[in-house]
Scaffold this active site. Structure first.
Site, PDB file in Angstrom:
ATOM      1  N   CYS A   1      -8.098  -3.158  -0.931  1.00  0.00           N
ATOM      2  CA  CYS A   1      -8.852  -4.013  -1.845  1.00  0.00           C
ATOM      3  C   CYS A   1     -10.333  -4.047  -1.502  1.00  0.00           C
ATOM      4  O   CYS A   1     -10.743  -3.834  -0.386  1.00  0.00           O
ATOM      5  CB  CYS A   1      -8.306  -5.434  -1.866  1.00  0.00           C
ATOM      6  SG  CYS A   1      -6.560  -5.575  -2.256  1.00  0.00           S
TER       7      CYS A   1
ATOM      8  N   GLU B   1       0.715  12.880   2.647  1.00  0.00           N
ATOM      9  CA  GLU B   1      -0.211  11.870   2.134  1.00  0.00           C
ATOM     10  C   GLU B   1      -0.836  12.276   0.808  1.00  0.00           C
ATOM     11  O   GLU B   1      -0.930  11.462  -0.113  1.00  0.00           O
ATOM     12  CB  GLU B   1      -1.351  11.638   3.141  1.00  0.00           C
ATOM     13  CG  GLU B   1      -1.050  10.678   4.254  1.00  0.00           C
ATOM     14  CD  GLU B   1      -2.264  10.467   5.139  1.00  0.00           C
ATOM     15  OE1 GLU B   1      -2.555   9.314   5.476  1.00  0.00           O
ATOM     16  OE2 GLU B   1      -2.932  11.459   5.495  1.00  0.00           O
TER      17      GLU B   1
ATOM     18  N   ARG C   1     -11.148   2.626  -0.592  1.00  0.00           N
ATOM     19  CA  ARG C   1     -10.233   1.720   0.100  1.00  0.00           C
ATOM     20  C   ARG C   1      -8.849   1.716  -0.547  1.00  0.00           C
ATOM     21  O   ARG C   1      -7.883   1.238   0.045  1.00  0.00           O
ATOM     22  CB  ARG C   1     -10.812   0.301   0.106  1.00  0.00           C
ATOM     23  CG  ARG C   1     -12.090   0.164   0.910  1.00  0.00           C
ATOM     24  CD  ARG C   1     -12.740  -1.180   0.690  1.00  0.00           C
ATOM     25  NE  ARG C   1     -11.946  -2.252   1.258  1.00  0.00           N
ATOM     26  CZ  ARG C   1     -12.137  -2.786   2.457  1.00  0.00           C
ATOM     27  NH1 ARG C   1     -13.104  -2.319   3.228  1.00  0.00           N
ATOM     28  NH2 ARG C   1     -11.388  -3.777   2.897  1.00  0.00           N
TER      29      ARG C   1
ATOM     30  N   ASN D   1      -8.697 -10.642  -0.705  1.00  0.00           N
ATOM     31  CA  ASN D   1      -8.037  -9.573   0.046  1.00  0.00           C
ATOM     32  C   ASN D   1      -7.105 -10.224   1.042  1.00  0.00           C
ATOM     33  O   ASN D   1      -7.484 -11.195   1.712  1.00  0.00           O
ATOM     34  CB  ASN D   1      -9.054  -8.728   0.822  1.00  0.00           C
ATOM     35  CG  ASN D   1      -9.915  -7.887  -0.077  1.00  0.00           C
ATOM     36  OD1 ASN D   1      -9.673  -7.792  -1.276  1.00  0.00           O
ATOM     37  ND2 ASN D   1     -10.950  -7.285   0.491  1.00  0.00           N
ATOM     38  N   GLY D   2      -5.903  -9.702   1.194  1.00  0.00           N
ATOM     39  CA  GLY D   2      -4.990 -10.241   2.187  1.00  0.00           C
ATOM     40  C   GLY D   2      -3.714 -10.774   1.565  1.00  0.00           C
ATOM     41  O   GLY D   2      -3.373 -10.456   0.426  1.00  0.00           O
TER      42      GLY D   2
ATOM     43  N   TRP E   1      -5.321  -3.734  -4.635  1.00  0.00           N
ATOM     44  CA  TRP E   1      -4.208  -2.898  -4.189  1.00  0.00           C
ATOM     45  C   TRP E   1      -2.991  -3.802  -4.173  1.00  0.00           C
ATOM     46  O   TRP E   1      -2.939  -4.778  -3.428  1.00  0.00           O
ATOM     47  CB  TRP E   1      -4.497  -2.340  -2.800  1.00  0.00           C
ATOM     48  CG  TRP E   1      -3.562  -1.271  -2.332  1.00  0.00           C
ATOM     49  CD1 TRP E   1      -3.650   0.071  -2.593  1.00  0.00           C
ATOM     50  CD2 TRP E   1      -2.420  -1.439  -1.487  1.00  0.00           C
ATOM     51  NE1 TRP E   1      -2.626   0.743  -1.970  1.00  0.00           N
ATOM     52  CE2 TRP E   1      -1.857  -0.158  -1.279  1.00  0.00           C
ATOM     53  CE3 TRP E   1      -1.809  -2.542  -0.892  1.00  0.00           C
ATOM     54  CZ2 TRP E   1      -0.722   0.047  -0.510  1.00  0.00           C
ATOM     55  CZ3 TRP E   1      -0.673  -2.347  -0.118  1.00  0.00           C
ATOM     56  CH2 TRP E   1      -0.145  -1.057   0.061  1.00  0.00           C
TER      57      TRP E   1
ATOM     58  N   LYS F   1      -0.685  14.675   6.877  1.00  0.00           N
ATOM     59  CA  LYS F   1      -1.717  15.042   5.903  1.00  0.00           C
ATOM     60  C   LYS F   1      -1.097  15.626   4.641  1.00  0.00           C
ATOM     61  O   LYS F   1      -1.490  15.295   3.531  1.00  0.00           O
ATOM     62  CB  LYS F   1      -2.683  16.071   6.519  1.00  0.00           C
ATOM     63  CG  LYS F   1      -3.724  15.488   7.410  1.00  0.00           C
ATOM     64  CD  LYS F   1      -4.725  14.672   6.637  1.00  0.00           C
ATOM     65  CE  LYS F   1      -5.322  13.597   7.514  1.00  0.00           C
ATOM     66  NZ  LYS F   1      -4.434  12.505   7.882  1.00  0.00           N
TER      67      LYS F   1
ATOM     68  N   HIS G   1      17.940  20.493  18.240  1.00  0.00           N
ATOM     69  CA  HIS G   1      18.607  19.201  18.336  1.00  0.00           C
ATOM     70  C   HIS G   1      18.724  18.510  16.984  1.00  0.00           C
ATOM     71  O   HIS G   1      18.817  17.289  16.907  1.00  0.00           O
ATOM     72  CB  HIS G   1      17.865  18.304  19.335  1.00  0.00           C
ATOM     73  CG  HIS G   1      17.913  18.806  20.738  1.00  0.00           C
ATOM     74  ND1 HIS G   1      18.937  18.500  21.605  1.00  0.00           N
ATOM     75  CD2 HIS G   1      17.080  19.641  21.417  1.00  0.00           C
ATOM     76  CE1 HIS G   1      18.721  19.098  22.769  1.00  0.00           C
ATOM     77  NE2 HIS G   1      17.605  19.799  22.675  1.00  0.00           N
TER      78      HIS G   1
ATOM     79  N   GLU H   1       0.564  15.140  12.806  1.00  0.00           N
ATOM     80  CA  GLU H   1      -0.604  14.879  11.952  1.00  0.00           C
ATOM     81  C   GLU H   1      -0.656  15.849  10.780  1.00  0.00           C
ATOM     82  O   GLU H   1      -0.987  15.463   9.652  1.00  0.00           O
ATOM     83  CB  GLU H   1      -1.881  14.975  12.788  1.00  0.00           C
ATOM     84  CG  GLU H   1      -3.178  14.990  12.007  1.00  0.00           C
ATOM     85  CD  GLU H   1      -3.432  13.734  11.186  1.00  0.00           C
ATOM     86  OE1 GLU H   1      -4.398  13.753  10.392  1.00  0.00           O
ATOM     87  OE2 GLU H   1      -2.680  12.744  11.311  1.00  0.00           O
TER      88      GLU H   1
ATOM     89  N   LYS I   1      -7.356   3.037   2.336  1.00  0.00           N
ATOM     90  CA  LYS I   1      -8.098   3.579   3.467  1.00  0.00           C
ATOM     91  C   LYS I   1      -8.014   2.675   4.683  1.00  0.00           C
ATOM     92  O   LYS I   1      -7.794   3.120   5.801  1.00  0.00           O
ATOM     93  CB  LYS I   1      -9.567   3.770   3.065  1.00  0.00           C
ATOM     94  CG  LYS I   1     -10.445   4.371   4.160  1.00  0.00           C
ATOM     95  CD  LYS I   1     -10.035   5.784   4.479  1.00  0.00           C
ATOM     96  CE  LYS I   1     -10.964   6.438   5.477  1.00  0.00           C
ATOM     97  NZ  LYS I   1     -10.460   7.760   5.886  1.00  0.00           N
TER      98      LYS I   1
END
Length: 606
Positions: free
Chosen positions: A2, A485, A27, A98-99, A74, A482, A501, A478, A601
């Site tokens: 947000c 995402e 964001r 926000n929150g 968001w 990526k 395994h 990572e 973000k």
């Protein structure tokens, strides 16, 4: 998550707020809206989707006024919709938030008992309704807002605007960041200094629990106990060029390309002018430290997993890595001989900030590795080490990751020197390799064209595996992150030795396997794993150097050949082709590279 903007200006607020919200798009958001006061009248406009939809609405339904608040939402409570979009209004008050208000259901029961109802599914509307109820009982705007804030539980950044008040904003911060920007006869509020950069460079950051009564003449700031608080005004320089695409199609492409420059800057910042000695801050010492704890979320967590290898191998320092959201609730024992390091690009990550607060008073020292020098985590840690990446706009972290790695490896070298594990000659050799790294990264960027061709084919897969050993294992994690995402392809990273395994059951011609394998001491074992994949008709994309390619032989589906690099620095170099693979696959699939669905973000709430 947000974005918030507030304006008490001398010009029309709507265009200023829309432009500021555009600077906060990175964001993550799914709806947007603004509210203004014009000649005493409070009004608002809201739209679902991208900011262009709000801009189109404002063309047909203008919103005049020189005082206003705006928001990019968001979704948490309630799906993306106009009715759930901010600002929320209840009679004479509009609010952006926000929150998460954790006790909003209790507040709703109180409101229902007063005969009040609500139209949205959000927790935020409850805040506006409570202010309206208190004003109906005779309180003024300031008193009603502050009384409501006192009743809230959870994490929030709040900004209130009132009908009939074109020179008043009320702001509050608990858990989510909020800053006040000072102009000439104007004042601004933002959740991010980037939003305020075109408007002013004089910023006051609200501290935890602060409330602010804001007029064009200034801001009266109260701390959590209601006492007047003197928060400093800081002059912030944000390079506007860093938050423009600069001719690139996406911010992510630009930020991948910037890595040789910003990594070089991060390295240079912590070396003496001669370049052959370290110049880390005095407060960063490893004498008497028996244990290291590294804490982060997401990509920063993978940077910490990489650093664990460095601290243990180079410095002989036992190291524990934890995900911040697990650490804070596990409440592990922390000895006084423990050095705690928290890593966060934004410096506002809620779980990491909570972990930092848990560590204070328990660990010997807390060190923050951050990109935003004025962030909450940077201010609250005993010592902050900036990574010097500059503003990172793409939601998927790229240059911040490699700059985090650069700073963490410098810390590990400092620990090794402090603990007598590296003599001056060996330290100088490591620093020589580090200074040569940006040139090798430039070479890796030159492989973008051939990686694009591979990525087009890989983009047709539904599942992809990434394998790596040693320092390449965290990078496999990572690389998989990526890819999923931004391309929405399911991808998983594994330590290569774990292949037999379980994950080998997934191998077939439809599941590409990306093997990250520089020609280091573990290379032969990586080749064995690769052969196991190919024996089962798996398609292998091998990322290695020329020596590794010769040793691996034929049979792979595709190769990406990187220059040879000092083994301890391979993660920084191999990060670039992993990022390019994800980027080009996402472009081939036509996804929103810079703002992938459902992601934000900066995660400033749990």
């Amino acid at each position: 998550m947000c974005g918030i903007i507030g304006v008490l200006g001398s010009h029309e607020a709507a265009p200023l707020m829309v432009e500021a919200l555009k600077r906060l798009e990175y964001r993550g958001y799914d709806s947007a809206g603004i509210a203004t006061v014009n000649q005493g009248r409070l009004d608002r406009r809201r739209a679902v989707g991208k900011l262009v939809n709000l801009s189109d609405l404002l063309v047909h339904e203008p919103l005049p006024g020189k005082a206003g608040i705006g928001h990019t939402r968001w979704a948490t409570h309630g799906a993306p919709s106009v009715v759930n979009a901010h600002p929320h209004r209840a009679g004479p008050v509009a609010v952006v938030h926000n929150g998460i208000i954790e006790n909003f259901r209790d507040l709703r029961r109180d409101l229902a008992a007063r005969g009040m109802s609500w139209e949205s599914e959000t927790d935020t509307e409850t805040v506006a309704l409570m202010v309206q109820a208190l004003m109906a009982e005779g309180m003024g705007p300031r008193e009603a807002a502050l009384a409501t804030i006192d009743r809230l539980e959870g994490a929030f950044a709040l900004l209130f605007l009132f009908e009939g008040e074109d020179n008043l904003l009320i702001a509050a911060r608990k858990g989510s960041p909020l800053a006040i920007g000072h102009g000439e006869g104007e004042i601004f509020v933002g959740s991010d200094a980037i939003a305020l950069a075109p408007l002013t460079d004089r910023i006051t950051y609200l501290e935890e629990g602060d409330r602010a009564v804001i007029t064009r003449e200034g801001a009266e700031i109260l701390d959590a106990s209601g006492r007047r608080a003197n928060r400093p005004v800081r002059r912030i320089q944000i390079d506007a060029a860093r938050i423009e695409k600069g001719g690139y199609r996406h911010f992510m492409a630009k930020e991948i390309a910037e890595q040789p420059v910003v990594v070089a800057e991060a390295i240079r910042h912590y070396l003496a002018p001669s370049g052959d000695a370290m110049a880390m801050p005095e407060g960063l010492g490893f004498g008497g430290i028996e244990r290291l704890v590294l804490i982060a979320c997401g990509t920063a967590h993978y940077a910490c997993l990489t650093a664990k290898y460095w601290f243990e191998r180079l410095a002989g320092l036992p190291c524990e890595v934890d995900i911040a959201s697990e650490f804070r609730y596990r409440e592990p024992p922390v000895t006084p001989a423990t050095l705690a390091v928290v890593v966060s690009q934004s410096g506002e990550t809620a779980d990491t900030l909570a972990a930092l607060r848990y560590l204070q008073g328990r660990a010997a020292r807390t060190v923050a590795v951050v990109n935003v020098a004025e962030s909450s985590i940077a201010r609250e840690a005993d010592l902050a080490l900036p990574i010097r990446a500059g503003a990172e706009i793409g939601v998927a972290s790229t240059k911040a990751f490699t700059c985090q790695l650069a700073v963490l490896v410098l810390m590990a070298l400092k620990a090794a020197a402090d603990r007598g594990r590296l003599d001056p000659g060996a330290l100088a050799a490591h620093l020589d390799a580090l200074r040569a790294l940006p040139g090798l990264m430039n070479h890796a960027l030159g492989l973008s064209g051939e990686i694009e061709a591979i990525a087009r084919e890989l983009s047709e897969a539904r599942d992809v595996l990434f394998l790596g050993r040693g320092l390449m294992y965290p990078l496999a994690l990572e690389g998989a992150l990526k890819l999923k995402e931004i391309s929405y392809i399911h991808a998983e990273g594994y330590a290569s030795g774990e292949l037999k395994h379980g994950p080998i059951a997934l191998v077939d011609p439809a599941v590409p396997v990306v093997v990250l394998a520089p020609s280091d001491g573990l290379f032969d074992k990586s080749v064995s794993n690769m052969q196991e994949v190919m024996a089962r008709n798996g398609r292998v994309l091998l990322m290695t150097d020329a020596k590794g390619a010769r040793a691996a032989g034929d049979g792979v589906w595709a190769r990406v050949l990187l220059p040879e690099v000092a083994p301890f620095l391979a993660p920084l170099l191999y990060a670039i082709p992993a990022q390019l693979l994800a980027y080009h696959a996402a472009v081939a699939k036509g996804t929103d590279v810079d703002q992938p669905r459902n992601l934000a973000k900066s995660v400033t709430v749990e």
